[in-house]
Design an enzyme around this catalytic site. Structure first.
Site, PDB file in Angstrom:
ATOM      1  CD  GLU A  55      -1.641  -2.254   1.636  1.00 31.18           C
ATOM      2  OE1 GLU A  55      -0.576  -2.563   1.907  1.00 31.18           O
ATOM      3  OE2 GLU A  55      -2.736  -3.036   1.743  1.00 31.18           O
ATOM      4  CE  LYS A  86     -17.721  -6.874   3.611  1.00 30.34           C
ATOM      5  NZ  LYS A  86     -16.777  -6.985   2.430  1.00 30.34           N
ATOM      6  CG  MET A  98      22.542  12.252   3.709  1.00 32.00           C
ATOM      7  SD  MET A  98      23.732  13.614   2.956  1.00 32.00           S
ATOM      8  CE  MET A  98      22.938  14.067   1.592  1.00 32.00           C
ATOM      9  CG  PHE A 107      -9.904  -9.543  11.075  1.00 35.04           C
ATOM     10  CD1 PHE A 107      -8.840  -9.872  11.277  1.00 35.04           C
ATOM     11  CD2 PHE A 107     -10.320  -9.597   9.556  1.00 35.04           C
ATOM     12  CE1 PHE A 107      -7.810 -10.477  10.598  1.00 35.04           C
ATOM     13  CE2 PHE A 107      -9.249  -9.973   8.701  1.00 35.04           C
ATOM     14  CZ  PHE A 107      -8.271 -10.480   9.037  1.00 35.04           C
ATOM     15  CD  GLN A 108      -7.590  -7.018   7.484  1.00 34.09           C
ATOM     16  OE1 GLN A 108      -8.310  -6.860   6.397  1.00 34.09           O
ATOM     17  NE2 GLN A 108      -6.304  -7.653   7.113  1.00 34.09           N
TER      18      GLN A 108
END
Lengths: 567, 163
Positions: A49, A161, A481, A111-112
């Site tokens: 993602e 959802k 760096m 969940f999630q």
């Protein structure tokens, strides 16, 4: 006719002009994915993602449009946070659609489930949780409106959802409906202030334009170039401003700040008038604030009032859209032409800056026989071969600074780099986004061996969609760096900056179905780059460069711009 | 806390999450909040917040600009720049044995406070006023032993007549 929430979302995206969306499916967004094939929006399946949000960001930077990405709830949403913060720091318009657990489960540690609105509150311009399908269309419209107006930025919309599955009659909210009494960005320039600025320019003997990303995001580069030439003022830019003024113009001073050119930093310190345009006086630019431009009067034009007077005291502040401000200023100058000879007034100063550039050009020590390739040479060759016409994305670190220093950017939106946040792993997915926006353009990611490994999985995305992005790895086997700072300020204690176990980048490219090249000698650089640019597929060029090469000039942190370390 | 005290009156959209946006702005940028009060206005679509904070001019300017930048903010007024009325309500639970009860009640009377709860050992007192009055009540009641307090934080409005 009634539509589901998922159908309404996609209908809104289509009407907002979204033709490509970067995303990754999951349980909470299946309903949207179920509808996607029926809509004229191309979905690019990334492999992480973070890749989706950076790609949407790169697409936005390159095209000037609003980028869009779609991810699922919980880990899908949290994986975008770094990319959201990146877009926020650099003021990039992106709309992020995240799935959420059904509304009855919110707050139950389902969940999630994650409170992504809470998590991203401080790194989005605004964010929404849609709790009623009646609000969906208006929320999406407002999200796009907020993302690209005023100071642009990322806007997140969290969609449960059950909202995706609910049905309602679709009504497209009109322009009147999206207006908010609490959001009225001030974009109109003040004409009298602009006239005052021109009067100051007439009186100034050593004026400098200090341009930032705001010039690019407001599409003001053309007017800036016209004005700089007419008023005969040398131009320097921040990292984010590169490309707003052609690098081959004699008035171009190069980038300023920590790794800016001698000429740009010296010009700022000696200047008697600075026109700061769409720049925010970042600490990487100003060096020690108390000693920044001690002799200069400061004019600051910016869309964001919080950027003005934040770090430095400004003599003439103005809140306005840079595009409108510079167009208006151009109109004033055009109507007043002939009244004042700007060229004669500023020519001695311009000549001084050109002399400085001749004395202290941006340079590096060429390798002796048998020594490793110099990374700066690779960037120079990329510039030479592309004539400044490629879109260059960079990762973060030395590779980014060498790209900024040694590639002569000619046009806006050709340099995509994480300026404010300094996000390693940004460049490659951003290049994918840019290549989606401009399929026929040469898009190059100038990378380091450390950064590229942060989102290397997107090779699959690039290969899958036949995106001919070229990844040029300036491979020094170090987090360069940080190693440079350890060398200069931490007695060479190279703790955890040596990337001891490296993948074989050529084999890795081939494993993903891309082409891979390795370069170990300076004399092969040009030949291999030419070959890589000619191939119509994703390419990695692994250039083994000098391990302990440093980025110079360098203004050590906390020092003034006048205290530069040179090559 | 350093710098001058400022009372900010912030009109915001009455939406979920507005309070945490404002409070988060303060904490995220290292600004201090002394007190924060929030409630609906006559228009149910808007809420008004009163925040007291400390800072020098430059910090307050940043705070005000940052607050104005929030998409849900309608108006921000620094009441310190105007003549305003300020009030705070405090509930104090004070030790009140029989021998000292009369004295406490006299103080309650002088300060025009109210006794809102009584028990054999304690009195709960409601006090309303500006900062000066509240701190005077505190110092007067301290010697009896204040067991608990609850404060609303400052609420303030600009005075109607300004010079």
């Amino acid at each position: 006719m009634e539509l589901t929430g998922a159908q309404i979302l996609l209908e809104c995206l289509k009407r907002e002009g979204v033709d490509v969306i970067f995303g990754y499916p999951g349980g909470a967004v299946i309903d949207i994915y179920d509808e996607l094939p029926k809509h004229p929006i191309q979905h690019i399946l990334v492999r992480h993602e973070q890749g989706a949000i950076h790609a949407a960001d790169g697409y936005a930077r390159a095209s000037g449009k609003t980028g869009c990405c779609l991810v699922t709830s919980g880990p899908g949403a949290t994986n975008t946070v770094t990319g959201i913060a990146t877009a926020y720091m650099d003021s990039i318009p992106v709309v992020i659609i995240t799935g959420q657990v059904p509304t009855p489960l919110i707050g139950n540690d389902a969940f999630q489930e994650v409170d992504i609105v809470g998590i991203t509150r401080s790194c989005t311009k605004h964010n929404y949780l849609v709790k009623d399908i009646k609000d969906l269309a208006l929320t999406i419209r407002r999200a796009f409106y907020l993302a690209h107006t005023g100071r642009p930025g990322p806007v997140l919309v969290d969609l449960p959802k059950d909202i995706m599955q609910a049905k309602i009659k679709f009504v497209w909210p009109d322009d009147e409906a999206i207006k908010m009494r609490s959001y009225n960005p001030n974009i109109k320039p003040n004409k009298r202030q602009l006239q005052k600025i021109i009067e100051l320019v007439k009186k100034a003997q050593r004026p400098v334009i200090y341009a930032g990303g705001g010039v690019i995001s407001s599409n003001a580069a053309e007017d800036l170039t016209w004005l700089a030439r007419k008023l005969h003022i040398p131009v320097t830019a921040t990292l984010m401003g590169l490309g707003c003024f052609p690098a081959d113009d004699p008035l171009w001073l190069g980038m300023l700040g920590m790794h800016g050119t001698f000429t740009a930093n010296k010009a700022i310190q000696d200047s008697d008038l600075i026109l700061a345009l769409g720049a925010r006086f970042d600490d990487r630019v100003t060096g020690k604030i108390a000693e920044f431009a001690p002799k200069a009067k400061l004019v600051h034009i910016d869309i964001d009032p919080t950027s003005i007077q934040k770090n430095v005291a400004v003599h003439v502040p103005m809140v306005a859209d840079m595009g409108l401000a510079l167009a208006e200023m151009r109109a004033i100058v055009e109507s007043d032409l002939g009244a004042f000879d700007f060229v004669s007034a500023h020519e001695p100063w311009v000549k001084t800056t050109i002399d400085w550039d001749l004395e202290h050009p941006i340079k590096y020590t060429p390798p002796k026989k048998g020594e490793a390739v110099k990374p700066q040479y690779v960037v120079e060759k990329i510039y030479e071969l592309t004539k400044g016409k490629a879109i260059i994305a960079t990762e973060v670190g030395q590779n980014q600074m060498w790209a900024a220093q040694f590639y002569g950017f000619q046009a806006p939106r050709t340099f995509l780099s994480s300026g404010g946040l300094g996000t390693m792993g940004y460049g490659f997915p951003a290049a994918i986004g840019a290549q989606m926006a401009f399929p026929d353009q040469l898009v190059i990611d100038i990378a380091g061996d450390g950064s590229i490994q942060m989102n290397i999985q997107e090779l699959a995305t690039a290969v899958c969609y036949n995106l001919p992005v070229k990844i040029i790895i300036l491979n020094n086997g170090f987090l360069g760096m940080v190693r440079q700072w350890q060398e200069l300020f931490y007695k060479k204690n190279y703790c955890s900056t040596c990337m001891e176990a490296q993948p074989d980048f050529v084999k890795l490219a081939e494993a993903y179905g891309a082409a891979g090249f390795r370069v170990t000698r300076s004399r092969d650089v040009e030949k291999v780059l030419k070959e890589a640019f000619a191939i119509k597929k994703t390419v990695i060029v692994d250039v083994r460069v000098a391990q302990e090469e440093n980025v110079y000039p360098m203004v050590p942190a906390g020092k003034s711009l006048g205290e530069m370390l040179l090559v | 806390m350093e710098g001058k005290r400022h009372v900010l009156s912030i009109l915001v959209e009455n939406e979920p999450g507005v309070l945490s946006r404002v409070a988060g702005l303060f904490s995220g940028r290292g600004f201090n909040i002394e007190s924060l009060n929030v409630g609906p206005t006559l228009d149910r679509g808007m809420s008004i917040m009163t925040i007291t904070t400390f800072g020098d001019e430059q910090i307050i300017e940043q705070i005000v600009k940052q607050l104005r930048k929030l998409v849900t903010t309608i108006k921000v007024v620094d009441l310190t720049e105007h003549i305003s009325v300020e009030r705070e309500m405090v509930l104090l639970k004070v030790n009140a044995e029989d021998s000292r009860r009369a004295e406490i009640l006299r103080i309650v009377d002088i300060f025009r406070c109210k006794v809102v709860d009584v028990s054999p050992e304690e009195l709960t007192i409601e006090a309303t006023g500006d900062r000066g009055k509240i701190s005077a009540i505190f110092s007067m009641l301290q010697r009896f032993g204040i067991k608990e307090i609850a404060r609303t934080g400052t609420v303030a409005l600009k005075r109607s007549l300004q010079d």
